[in-house]
Design a protein around this motif. Structure first.
Motif, PDB file in Angstrom:
ATOM      1  N   LYS A  60      74.780  49.029 106.388  1.00 24.04           N
ATOM      2  CA  LYS A  60      74.452  47.605 106.323  1.00 24.04           C
ATOM      3  C   LYS A  60      75.721  46.758 106.242  1.00 24.04           C
ATOM      4  CE  LYS A  60      70.873  44.749 105.838  1.00 24.04           C
ATOM      5  NZ  LYS A  60      69.823  44.639 106.816  1.00 24.04           N
ATOM      6  N   GLY A 118      71.056  43.679 111.885  1.00 25.26           N
ATOM      7  CA  GLY A 118      70.347  42.415 111.694  1.00 25.26           C
ATOM      8  C   GLY A 118      69.293  42.541 110.605  1.00 25.26           C
ATOM      9  N   GLN A 119      68.076  42.108 110.906  1.00 30.23           N
ATOM     10  CA  GLN A 119      66.981  42.117 109.928  1.00 30.23           C
ATOM     11  C   GLN A 119      66.171  43.407 109.938  1.00 30.23           C
ATOM     12  OE1 GLN A 119      66.689  39.674 107.631  1.00 30.23           O
ATOM     13  NE2 GLN A 119      68.579  38.958 108.571  1.00 30.23           N
ATOM     14  N   ARG A 120      66.522  44.342 110.823  1.00 26.11           N
ATOM     15  CA  ARG A 120      65.772  45.593 110.905  1.00 26.11           C
ATOM     16  C   ARG A 120      65.997  46.464 109.673  1.00 26.11           C
ATOM     17  NH1 ARG A 120      67.448  47.766 116.777  1.00 26.11           N
ATOM     18  NH2 ARG A 120      69.333  46.599 116.337  1.00 26.11           N
ATOM     19  N   GLU A 121      65.048  47.346 109.433  1.00 29.22           N
ATOM     20  CA  GLU A 121      65.209  48.340 108.374  1.00 29.22           C
ATOM     21  C   GLU A 121      66.300  49.321 108.808  1.00 29.22           C
ATOM     22  OE1 GLU A 121      63.510  48.718 105.416  1.00 29.22           O
ATOM     23  OE2 GLU A 121      62.537  46.795 105.816  1.00 29.22           O
TER      24      GLU A 121
END
Length: 183
Positions: A89, A128-131
């Protein structure tokens, strides 16, 4: 006794069909009238996982798109580059965590810490916003393929100013069932 058993089974089957019809009707109505577009794969997948969680902690569901993962877990074999990857991340991408000794990734010169930018000319994008698991599964799927096929990787190596390109030939990778043994 036989007739009672058949009747009980018929009632059970009828109740199951009724409950499935209710679920189907509810989802159809939600899909038609909800303010946003529903993601059927995600929502129904979550419903399946919740149902199985209520049954027992051991029963698991693998969708058709994850049958290769199941095969790898049960046989320890897959075709790919022979490296563990992990999503980070903090840098927004996947890295090579550990190339297996003697496998295509290690032979080509990939190192732990190399940041995967593209596979076969396709930019892997940022998390990005993905898991994390969703992103890392997508990158892993791109790295896998049939044994003997070519995989071109573009990576960024910490401490090296320019991007590096690697051309690897995928092969069947067999993971050891016991990774560490001591006495």
């Amino acid at each position: 006794v036989s007739f009672g058993s058949v009747t009980a089974q018929s009632r059970h089957n009828a109740e199951t069909a009724k409950q499935l019809d209710i679920f189907n009707s509810l989802y159809r109505e939600l899909d038609l009238y909800y303010v946003d577009t529903l993601n059927a794969t995600k929502n129904i997948g979550n419903a399946i996982l919740y149902m199985l969680d209520q049954v027992d902690p051991y029963t698991e569901y693998y969708s058709e798109s994850h049958t290769d993962d199941l095969k790898q877990m049960t046989t320890g074999k897959y075709a790919g580059i022979g490296a563990v990857i992990s999503a980070r991340k903090d840098i927004g991408r996947c890295i090579i965590s550990h190339p297996y000794e003697g496998m295509p990734a290690a032979v080509a010169g990939l190192r732990a810490g190399d940041v995967i930018l593209s596979v076969n000319g396709v930019d892997m994008g940022e998390i990005g916003q993905r898991e994390l698991s969703e992103y890392s599964s997508a990158v892993s799927a791109a790295l896998r393929g049939d044994a003997g096929t070519i995989c071109e990787l573009r990576v960024r190596r910490p401490g090296v100013s320019k991007e590096l390109k690697f051309r690897l030939t995928r092969r069947t990778i067999t993971l050891p069932s016991v990774t560490c043994a001591t006495m």
